[in-house]
Design an enzyme around this catalytic site. Structure first.
Site, PDB file in Angstrom:
ATOM      1  N   TYR A 193      52.021 -58.416   1.764  1.00  0.00           N
ATOM      2  CA  TYR A 193      52.294 -58.068   0.364  1.00  0.00           C
ATOM      3  C   TYR A 193      51.941 -56.610   0.076  1.00  0.00           C
ATOM      4  O   TYR A 193      52.315 -56.080  -0.972  1.00  0.00           O
ATOM      5  CB  TYR A 193      51.493 -58.958  -0.589  1.00  0.00           C
ATOM      6  CG  TYR A 193      51.767 -60.436  -0.502  1.00  0.00           C
ATOM      7  CD1 TYR A 193      52.809 -60.951   0.274  1.00  0.00           C
ATOM      8  CD2 TYR A 193      50.977 -61.340  -1.196  1.00  0.00           C
ATOM      9  CE1 TYR A 193      53.035 -62.309   0.352  1.00  0.00           C
ATOM     10  CE2 TYR A 193      51.201 -62.697  -1.139  1.00  0.00           C
ATOM     11  CZ  TYR A 193      52.222 -63.186  -0.352  1.00  0.00           C
ATOM     12  OH  TYR A 193      52.440 -64.542  -0.282  1.00  0.00           O
ATOM     13  N   HIS A 200      50.572 -66.761   8.384  1.00  0.00           N
ATOM     14  CA  HIS A 200      51.613 -66.650   7.364  1.00  0.00           C
ATOM     15  C   HIS A 200      52.923 -67.346   7.725  1.00  0.00           C
ATOM     16  O   HIS A 200      53.616 -67.862   6.846  1.00  0.00           O
ATOM     17  CB  HIS A 200      51.887 -65.168   7.071  1.00  0.00           C
ATOM     18  CG  HIS A 200      52.435 -64.914   5.707  1.00  0.00           C
ATOM     19  ND1 HIS A 200      52.244 -63.732   5.034  1.00  0.00           N
ATOM     20  CD2 HIS A 200      53.180 -65.682   4.874  1.00  0.00           C
ATOM     21  CE1 HIS A 200      52.845 -63.788   3.852  1.00  0.00           C
ATOM     22  NE2 HIS A 200      53.424 -64.961   3.739  1.00  0.00           N
TER      23      HIS A 200
END
Length: 285
Positions: A49, A107
């Protein structure tokens, strides 16, 4: 605030603030506001991010001790493998300006995530990470993973909303004592969900908004949620879900909306794998 006790005994808030693709000009301010003014106690970020540093900056401005805030980050595929993960976590710690992380997730279920997991196990045993889990693992990958690691993941963060309720995923996760956390709980505000007649009817009945109905529906099923926003009114709206309860009859109405339909992509689809690797060519060996 309601909490979920994870399989390893760690207490995790059942609702937090997601900051995926959050406006960098508002991210730090939003986090500080969420914690100091509206009672949020969990922030969900990730290496991919590119906003871990905003979380770290916000942590220096809050009115609470570090132990009172739950921070989640995720190891991205380019950092998979034992050594890469160890190095990437050291960088995450510096960006987050903390000496420990409450939860670290793998992730994506691609690449050398087993090598990464071994690194997370080492850091978990040292107390640098309080809990470890996975994200976007389909049931077959989750079960195979649980059967082949020393320390089982305590959480699986997956796309989950009224149109994709992941019943099979939840059943298998429960069998292995893996908590479920929803990303895109609100379907990223898609019209297909926000303008659904059933949800609008329930919002009117309970004098709440459609997002509040969805989030309450999920937490009543013990699913952890992390709705994303940088708008102050929605910060307040999203966390204001603990003063009412949806009846079992109305819960069933929402369950009937399930289509097992992704609004993004299926992680067990070969096209998804190719798409991710083409987007990040450095992942290819």
């Amino acid at each position: 605030m309601k909490y979920k006790i994870l399989a390893n005994g760690v207490k995790m808030p059942i609702i937090g603030l997601g900051i995926y693709e959050a406006d960098p000009n508002k991210c730090e301010e939003t986090i500080t506001l969420a914690i100091n003014k509206y009672g949020y106690r969990m922030i969900d970020t990730a290496q991919a991010y590119f906003n871990e540093e905003f979380v770290g900056n916000a942590l220096q401005k809050i009115n609470l001790k570090r132990k009172d805030i739950f921070i989640t980050t995720k190891v991205w595929i380019s950092n998979f493998g034992f050594n890469n993960t160890m190095f990437s976590i050291s960088k995450s710690l510096k960006k987050l300006q903390t000496n420990y992380i409450d939860l670290v997730l793998i992730h994506q279920p691609y690449g050398d995530y087993y090598g990464s997991w071994k690194a997370l196990e080492v850091l978990y045993k040292k107390g640098i990470i309080r809990a470890i889990g996975v994200s976007n693992f389909e049931p077959d990958r989750l079960v195979d993973f649980c059967l082949n690691v020393e320390i089982k993941p305590v959480i699986n963060q997956i796309e989950l909303h009224p149109l994709r309720q992941r019943i099979v995923d939840i059943d298998w996760a429960n069998k292995y004592e893996v908590a479920i956390q929803s990303w895109a709980s609100l379907g990223r505000q898609s019209n297909e969900i926000m303008k659904n007649s059933v949800l609008i009817s329930l919002a009117n009945k309970y004098q709440k908004t459609v997002p509040q109905i969805i989030l309450r529906f999920l937490v009543q099923q013990d699913i952890i949620v992390i709705p994303k926003t940088v708008t102050e009114s929605r910060l307040q709206e999203n966390i204001n879900i603990f003063d009412f309860e949806i009846s079992q009859e109305d819960v069933q109405k929402i369950k009937n909306l399930n289509q097992d339909k992704t609004l993004f992509h299926y992680h067990d689809d070969p096209n998804t794998v190719e798409k991710i690797y083409s987007k990040f060519p450095e992942l290819k060996r």
